[in-house]
Design a protein around this motif. Sequence first.
Motif, PDB file in Angstrom:
ATOM      1  N   GLN A   1       0.818  -1.206   0.000  1.00  0.00           N
ATOM      2  CA  GLN A   1       0.000   0.000   0.000  1.00  0.00           C
ATOM      3  C   GLN A   1       0.850   1.253   0.000  1.00  0.00           C
ATOM      4  OE1 GLN A   1      -2.157  -0.960   3.515  1.00  0.00           O
ATOM      5  NE2 GLN A   1      -2.963  -2.789   2.497  1.00  0.00           N
ATOM      6  N   GLY A   2       0.318   2.283  -0.661  1.00  0.00           N
ATOM      7  CA  GLY A   2       1.008   3.560  -0.661  1.00  0.00           C
ATOM      8  C   GLY A   2       1.115   4.091   0.765  1.00  0.00           C
ATOM      9  N   ARG A   3       2.221   4.736   1.091  1.00  0.00           N
ATOM     10  CA  ARG A   3       2.471   5.394   2.376  1.00  0.00           C
ATOM     11  C   ARG A   3       2.614   4.435   3.551  1.00  0.00           C
ATOM     12  NH1 ARG A   3       0.701  10.675   0.687  1.00  0.00           N
ATOM     13  NH2 ARG A   3       1.014  11.594   2.725  1.00  0.00           N
ATOM     14  N   GLU A   4       2.776   3.158   3.296  1.00  0.00           N
ATOM     15  CA  GLU A   4       2.967   2.247   4.435  1.00  0.00           C
ATOM     16  C   GLU A   4       4.447   1.907   4.619  1.00  0.00           C
ATOM     17  OE1 GLU A   4       1.657  -1.809   4.443  1.00  0.00           O
ATOM     18  OE2 GLU A   4       2.135  -2.133   2.322  1.00  0.00           O
ATOM     19  N   ILE A   5       4.755   1.407   5.816  1.00  0.00           N
ATOM     20  CA  ILE A   5       6.058   0.764   6.020  1.00  0.00           C
ATOM     21  C   ILE A   5       5.793  -0.723   6.138  1.00  0.00           C
ATOM     22  CG2 ILE A   5       8.116   0.539   7.469  1.00  0.00           C
ATOM     23  CD1 ILE A   5       7.726   3.330   8.479  1.00  0.00           C
TER      24      ILE A   5
END
Lengths: 240, 231
Positions: free
Chosen positions: A29-33
């Motif tokens: 997912q975008g913006r995840e770590i």
Amino acid sequence: MNPSIYRIANLKKEYARRIVLDVEQLEIQGREILALVGPSGAGKSTLLRLLNFLEAPTQGNVIYQSLTMNGKIPLQIRREVTTVFQRPALLHASVRSNVAYGLDLRGARAEDRVNEMLERVGLAPLAHAPAHKLSGGEMQRVALARALVIEPQVLLLDEPTANLDPYNVGLIEEIVRQQNRERGTTIVLVTHNIFQARRLAHRVGLMLGGRLIEINDTATFFDSPSDPRTAAFVRGDMVY
Amino acid sequence: MDELTRGLVQAIQLILSADPALLEIIFLSLRVTGLALLISTLVGVPAGAALGLSRLRARGLVTALLYTGMGLPPVVVGLFVYLMLSRSGPFGMLGWLFTPSAMVAAEIIISFPLVTGLTMTAVQGTDPALRVQVRSLGATRAQETWAVLSEARIGVVAAIVAAFGSIISEVGAVMLVGGNIDGKTRVLTTAIVLNTRTGDFVLAIALGIILLALAFIANAAMLRLQGQADR
């Protein structure tokens, strides 16, 4: 939940007819770590190389930002993703030149951005020192600064703090966390260190023998894993 | 020993007097060597980089050929160029035999394998991880090659220096194809041979000292360049 930045289905990579990576399905997912843990030889680094478009898969495709990546990857897309490797491969040049390198490649040298980055990683006083004369931790911070200054959409970290002292590990983890929180950079972290995965990641995946065994949000992954192999791995008594 | 001292004194006198005949010999030496080196470098460095970076299966054969080229006896090169350029040879119509062009051709054949082979070795000696890292930072193919060459720069400069040394001091091939014609194809090395043969040792020594000095200055300049690049 953020839209996914990578989608992978039935992705395989072989070296000399040996399957080293065989991932049925994975969405990042975008913006995840996202942290990927597992023993060495599990295919984690191979997966990162495919995500960075450094190698082509033997079978299947990486879908990045809804675009199927095959054949020649456009330069602009390649330049949205970068990797910091376990061993910081620095140029025989000053700290400053190393940090500015990615901007130079893009013909977009910006001294203020380089300065700001040097400050962020605490290397401003060493800006003019030869990069290969630094300590291991300092070198890795140069490598991290060099990756972040180009403001990538995705930052891939391949064992970035293995063999570093706790002080440098702490610094690097904080910079990574800040990058994700403040700039929304998607981060995929490969690590042997399950404690680091727990400290940094929103989600954690376990890889074994080239396969993705389980992927879950960090709390679930560690506290109530669904796969017995994950349970054994987080307890620290997995035999491999 | 007496002759050596006199040679030294006369060398200084000769240089200070700026004797036109001597200057012509020096300039021709530099011109022929410089042009040959320039062409070998412009072609040999990219070729060596390409070979060093490639994973061709035929690379072993190419390497063996290059290494053989690095040890070519110059006089054999001279003979080959002579035959090619002689009136009945395939390039006879160029009319290059006994001109500086023929000398440049011979010196290119001698220096090209040196520049290419040593550049290739220097490129192979760079860290393979760096290439992957540079690509990961968004380098194009050309930028990646440039990065590797500048990492290998010490070896690349050494390749050029070695090639320079081998052709500035070359005598057999330039004698054969140039003919050591006074005012036309006489260079420092061939003039030394001539003056030694005719017993004019003092002039031969003077020319030898000038040759050494030129080689030293050129090498010192290159090493300086290398040192700056390494900082």
